[in-house]
Design an enzyme around this catalytic site. Structure first.
Site, PDB file in Angstrom:
ATOM      1  N   GLU A   1      96.375  28.284   9.010  1.00  0.00           N
ATOM      2  CA  GLU A   1      96.497  27.206   8.121  1.00  0.00           C
ATOM      3  C   GLU A   1      97.399  26.183   9.053  1.00  0.00           C
ATOM      4  OE1 GLU A   1      98.394  29.524   4.891  1.00  0.00           O
ATOM      5  OE2 GLU A   1      97.002  28.639   3.517  1.00  0.00           O
TER       6      GLU A   1
ATOM      7  N   GLU B   1      95.257  36.675   2.764  1.00  0.00           N
ATOM      8  CA  GLU B   1      96.164  36.677   1.618  1.00  0.00           C
ATOM      9  C   GLU B   1      95.640  37.441   0.353  1.00  0.00           C
ATOM     10  OE1 GLU B   1      95.330  34.161   3.619  1.00  0.00           O
ATOM     11  OE2 GLU B   1      97.103  32.913   4.043  1.00  0.00           O
TER      12      GLU B   1
HETATM   13  N1  T1G Z   1     104.856  38.941   8.063  1.00  0.00           N
HETATM   14  C1  T1G Z   1     105.825  39.625   8.408  1.00  0.00           C
HETATM   15  N2  T1G Z   1     105.624  40.833   9.274  1.00  0.00           N
HETATM   16  C2  T1G Z   1     104.351  41.232   9.522  1.00  0.00           C
HETATM   17  C3  T1G Z   1     103.450  40.301   9.301  1.00  0.00           C
HETATM   18  C4  T1G Z   1     103.520  39.353   8.466  1.00  0.00           C
HETATM   19  N3  T1G Z   1     102.698  38.338   8.044  1.00  0.00           N
HETATM   20  N4  T1G Z   1     102.207  40.922   9.643  1.00  0.00           N
HETATM   21  C5  T1G Z   1     102.402  42.189  10.342  1.00  0.00           C
HETATM   22  N5  T1G Z   1     103.760  42.296  10.256  1.00  0.00           N
HETATM   23  C6  T1G Z   1     104.655  43.338  10.761  1.00  0.00           C
HETATM   24  C7  T1G Z   1     104.295  44.712  10.095  1.00  0.00           C
HETATM   25  O1  T1G Z   1     105.081  45.046   8.959  1.00  0.00           O
HETATM   26  C8  T1G Z   1     104.714  45.531  11.238  1.00  0.00           C
HETATM   27  O2  T1G Z   1     106.021  45.670  11.352  1.00  0.00           O
HETATM   28  C9  T1G Z   1     104.419  44.688  12.408  1.00  0.00           C
HETATM   29  O3  T1G Z   1     104.099  43.442  12.130  1.00  0.00           O
HETATM   30  C10 T1G Z   1     103.072  45.212  13.232  1.00  0.00           C
HETATM   31  O4  T1G Z   1     101.949  45.229  12.077  1.00  0.00           O
HETATM   32  C11 T1G Z   1     101.098  30.828   3.073  1.00  0.00           C
HETATM   33  C12 T1G Z   1     101.773  33.089   2.296  1.00  0.00           C
HETATM   34  C13 T1G Z   1      98.862  40.883  11.994  1.00  0.00           C
HETATM   35  C14 T1G Z   1      96.343  42.219  11.950  1.00  0.00           C
HETATM   36  O5  T1G Z   1      98.192  38.990   5.519  1.00  0.00           O
HETATM   37  O6  T1G Z   1      97.163  42.263   8.897  1.00  0.00           O
HETATM   38  O7  T1G Z   1     100.146  33.867   5.306  1.00  0.00           O
HETATM   39  O8  T1G Z   1     106.388  47.896  10.994  1.00  0.00           O
HETATM   40  O9  T1G Z   1     101.253  47.510  12.513  1.00  0.00           O
HETATM   41  O10 T1G Z   1      97.981  46.771  13.607  1.00  0.00           O
HETATM   42  O11 T1G Z   1      98.980  31.220   3.196  1.00  0.00           O
HETATM   43  O12 T1G Z   1      99.801  43.300  10.902  1.00  0.00           O
HETATM   44  O13 T1G Z   1     106.406  47.348  13.146  1.00  0.00           O
HETATM   45  O14 T1G Z   1     108.225  46.415  11.559  1.00  0.00           O
HETATM   46  O15 T1G Z   1      99.880  45.941  11.274  1.00  0.00           O
HETATM   47  O16 T1G Z   1      98.686  45.083  15.581  1.00  0.00           O
HETATM   48  C15 T1G Z   1      99.056  36.447   5.575  1.00  0.00           C
HETATM   49  C16 T1G Z   1      99.208  40.848   7.722  1.00  0.00           C
HETATM   50  C17 T1G Z   1     100.594  36.674   5.060  1.00  0.00           C
HETATM   51  C18 T1G Z   1      98.559  39.491   7.794  1.00  0.00           C
HETATM   52  C19 T1G Z   1      98.409  43.147  13.310  1.00  0.00           C
HETATM   53  N6  T1G Z   1      98.776  37.382   6.741  1.00  0.00           N
HETATM   54  N7  T1G Z   1      99.192  41.604   9.001  1.00  0.00           N
HETATM   55  O17 T1G Z   1      98.069  44.423  12.881  1.00  0.00           O
HETATM   56  O18 T1G Z   1     100.178  45.580  13.435  1.00  0.00           O
HETATM   57  S1  T1G Z   1     100.688  35.586   3.634  1.00  0.00           S
HETATM   58  C20 T1G Z   1      98.439  38.851   6.884  1.00  0.00           C
HETATM   59  C21 T1G Z   1      98.180  42.059   9.347  1.00  0.00           C
HETATM   60  C22 T1G Z   1     100.446  34.263   4.283  1.00  0.00           C
HETATM   61  C23 T1G Z   1     100.138  31.674   3.691  1.00  0.00           C
HETATM   62  C24 T1G Z   1     100.332  33.149   2.881  1.00  0.00           C
HETATM   63  C25 T1G Z   1      98.319  43.183  10.710  1.00  0.00           C
HETATM   64  C26 T1G Z   1      98.190  42.293  12.064  1.00  0.00           C
HETATM   65  P1  T1G Z   1     106.937  46.862  11.780  1.00  0.00           P
HETATM   66  P2  T1G Z   1     100.949  46.120  12.344  1.00  0.00           P
HETATM   67  P3  T1G Z   1      98.641  45.407  14.195  1.00  0.00           P
END
Ligand code: T1G
Length: 692
Positions: free
Chosen positions: A105, A125
């Protein structure tokens, strides 16, 4: 540090730097706004490039921040995006690796976007029970078109950047060094005006109303109890029907509504629970791991074959060991057949098929598996058999090999004592079908070395399992809890319910399968064998005899063509059995229990709270490290509904005092001793606290 600022010639480079995935938390948002303002104030700067440090452009909004006020504190993500979009100098997003959620975004608010090949582009999301809340539902349709945008937003599935090369999402796909390419692109458009804004693009879609109705019907049919997918459709629809700013407001309202739902909180709980499970307080994340380049599996039956497939699918060659050639041949043929079926469904190429089948070998001689880096035994669930196998493994396996047992209940410390290397012994409890079920209970023995545990956790991630560490006790986490659940299921049918009512109530609650259908699938004889052991070991614990009566009739379930239910040849559908129901009703009379009408609510309370109470014991004994680990066990291994977050999360949402009150009521009933509350549950309820 959450964003770095540097100037390269006439270009300001702002680099998001909030490890691990550049989550757009408040401090990062603030640093980027400050960077943009600094660049706009510097006359020497003609353009701005925005990129991400490390392994992501940005993984989106910082979901760890969601439950805190800073999530919406200014500068909000909306404000940040508006500052970027409203900048008087061109802002170019240089995208690599991962660009998801709020990260995408933010990129959509930039005037230009260039991307490296292979970058994962997504608005995921919906997988967290929400929807893109910073303009994604309004801007993405404007650059990739309504249909593709809707598919991406409703599924949350990533798309590789090069697959979007022909859309207006990217101005250029950079094949060489991303930053070099981005700087060259910036130089080429530095003076171009007017600055292009995605918000100014109009979404055109002929026959829109029919498409919208079709989308609503399709998504409604597939989204089950989750409200988010349908809201995604409505938000994307607004990109066609509403003015941009009205669409943004509409999207925001839907986002705020969804982020507060229990379903979304449960999905976010599961997201973090999965990742927390691999954190072992006394085993640091940088603990060296052993190299696992080859594996051996003892036993080529259903479990052994499924376990072997996990390794092969992860590119680790496997040697299967059996006692008889016929069993070995059958086991390997079954694996081959499984891959053939996958290939027929178009989910496996011939090349991959050949590669995987080529990584499977077999032997009848222990000597042949000695060089494997890990060996997993999947032999009969009997301590005597385990002793024979582990003594043999101790003789033949090379030093440093990991010796793993797939036992589902037995004492891993005792198994380790059959060897001279207990530090190399660990439990790896796979769930049937082992190549499908995500859960892997990793049972840590008293002597298990830290690097063996760290290696097994890393291996669980490599074979795409959810590894949850358990201490040693009868049944570990999942099966110890399911024993109480099964006890209640047996009592319920003695007291008035019948198998189909219990199963229907449980499946309506959201479980994939009720206890009686699950027994017929897994095999009722497995529970029978375990109960016989427990009758000797724990005579004080009462069980319903109905399951034993069923097994005495040879009704082990689907594998014998009859169980709690009747089955037709070649048909896995469960048909209520008049014979079994009559047997249950007669048994109630034989034991002097007057059958009564039992509500679905009572069924759910007794089955779910029996899990919760046993889990509280498991937690207070330190068998499980955290409540979310127990939730992950039930979400990934026992079909507990994800939208309810797992038994502990569910109990938290009901309120522990309410759970306790119901248990106190049940304790007054038949077999009330089963409802003695765990001290931890009483303590937390009294303190107004929760498990998670
Ligand atoms: N926020 C905070 N921490 C996150 C995170 C995030 N968005 N995504 C991953 N982490 C942390 C995760 O908890 C772990 O932490 C570490 O990163 C490695 O993750 C307004 C509101 C990005 C594809 O849904 O799909 O944006 O355990 O083991 O396999 O519209 O993480 O090491 O402390 O999964 O390399 C939308 C969710 C958010 C993406 C990486 N975004 N993340 O995968 O590593 S809502 C998501 C993933 C949003 C807006 C809305 C995957 C990854 P720790 P990992 P990975």
């Amino acid at each position: 540090m959450t964003a770095e600022y540097q100037v390269n010639g006439a270009v300001a480079i702002i680099t998001l730097n909030n490890p691990p995935v550049n989550g757009l938390g408040l401090s990062t948002r603030t640093a980027v706004v400050e960077g943009v303002r600094k660049a706009l104030a510097d006359d020497a700067v003609k353009a701005i490039v925005l990129t991400g440090a490390g392994k992501a452009f940005s993984g989106g909004a910082d979901i760890k921040e969601f439950n805190s006020p800073s999530a919406f504190a200014e500068p909000s993500l909306h404000t940040l995006i508006n500052v970027v979009e409203g900048a008087s100098k061109p802002v170019i997003a240089a995208i690599h690796t991962v660009c998801m959620g709020g990260g995408l975004e933010l990129a959509l608010g930039c005037h230009y976007r260039v991307a490296a090949i292979g970058a994962q582009i997504a608005l995921p999301e919906v997988k967290l029970g929400i929807l893109p809340g910073a303009g994604g539902t309004q801007r993405l349709p404007r650059v990739v078109g309504l249909e593709l945008a809707l598919n991406m937003i409703v599924s949350g599935t990533p798309v590789a950047s090069e697959k979007l090369a022909k859309t207006a999402l990217f101005n250029k796909i950079i094949e060489g060094d991303l930053m070099e390419g981005a700087l060259a692109f910036a130089a080429s458009i530095a003076d171009a005006r007017p600055l292009p804004k995605v918000r100014d693009i109009k979404v055109d879609y002929p026959n829109y109303e029919a498409f919208l109705q079709f989308s609503r019907n399709t998504v409604k049919a597939m989204s089950g109890p989750y409200p988010a997918p349908l809201k995604c459709v409505e938000a994307v629809a607004a990109s066609v029907t509403k003015k941009f700013d009205d669409g943004i407001k509409f999207e925001r309202d839907l986002f705020i509504e969804l982020v507060q739902t229990t379903e979304s909180k449960a999905l976010r709980h599961a997201f973090f629970g999965e990742r927390a499970a691999s954190k072992i307080p006394d085993v640091p994340a940088d603990t060296p791991v052993r190299s696992i380049k080859s594996a051996a599996v003892i036993g080529a039956g259903t479990m052994g074959g499924g376990i072997a497939m996990n390794f092969v699918n992860a590119g680790i060659p496997v040697m299967l060991l059996e006692t008889k050639q016929e069993a070995l041949d059958k086991g390997i043929a079954t694996i081959r057949k499984n891959y053939e079926n996958t290939m027929k469904k178009g989910k496996l190429t011939q090349e991959k098929f050949d590669q995987r089948v080529g990584m499977i070998s077999g032997t009848l001689n222990y000597a042949d598996i000695g060089q494997a880096d890990i060996v997993v035994e999947a032999v009969f669930e009997d301590m005597g058999v385990k002793e024979t196998v582990f003594k043999k493994l101790d003789e033949v396996m090379k030093q440093g090999a990991i010796l793993a047992s797939n036992t589902s209940t037995l004492d891993v410390d005792q198994i380790a004592s059959f060897t001279k290397r207990p530090q190399d012994v660990i439990g790896t409890h796979f769930f049937s079908p082992a190549n499908v079920m995500k859960l892997l209970e990793i049972v840590r023995g008293k002597a298990t070395a830290k690097d063996v545990l760290a290696t097994t956790l890393a291996l669980s991630k490599k074979i795409k399992k959810t590894g949850v560490v358990s201490g040693v006790c009868d049944g570990f986490i999942g099966n110890r809890m399911i024993e109480q659940y099964s006890r209640q299921a047996g009592f319920l049918i003695e007291e008035g319910a019948l198998p189909e009512q219990v199963d229907k109530a449980v499946e309506k609650f959201g479980f994939a399968m009720g206890p009686f259908r699950m027994g017929d699938l897994a095999g009722n004889d497995i529970g029978w064998y375990i109960r016989k052991r427990r009758y000797l070991e724990k005579p004080e614990i009462t069980y319903s005899k109905t399951a034993d009566l069923l097994c005495e009739l040879g009704r082990y379930g689907q594998k014998t063509g009859a169980g709690w239910y009747d089955y037709k040849a070649g048909d896995r559908k469960a048909y209520p059995s008049a014979l079994v129901n009559d047997m249950i009703i007669k048994h109630s009379a034989d034991i002097g229990v007057e059958r009564r009408k039992i509500s679905d609510q009572e069924i759910i309370e007794r089955l779910v709270y029996s899990l919760v109470n046993e889990a509280a014991h498991i937690l207070e004994e330190g068998i499980a490290m955290r409540a979310s680990d127990i939730d992950m066990v039930y979400l990934t291994g026992y079909g507990f509904p994800v939208f309810r977050g797992g038994p502990m999360f569910y109990a938290d949402t009901v309120g522990l005092p309410n759970v306790l009150m119901t248990m106190e009521k049940l304790a007054k009933g038949r077999h009330g001793d089963a409802w003695k509350p765990a001290p931890l549950l009483v303590k937390l309820a009294a303190e107004g606290k929760t498990f998670n």
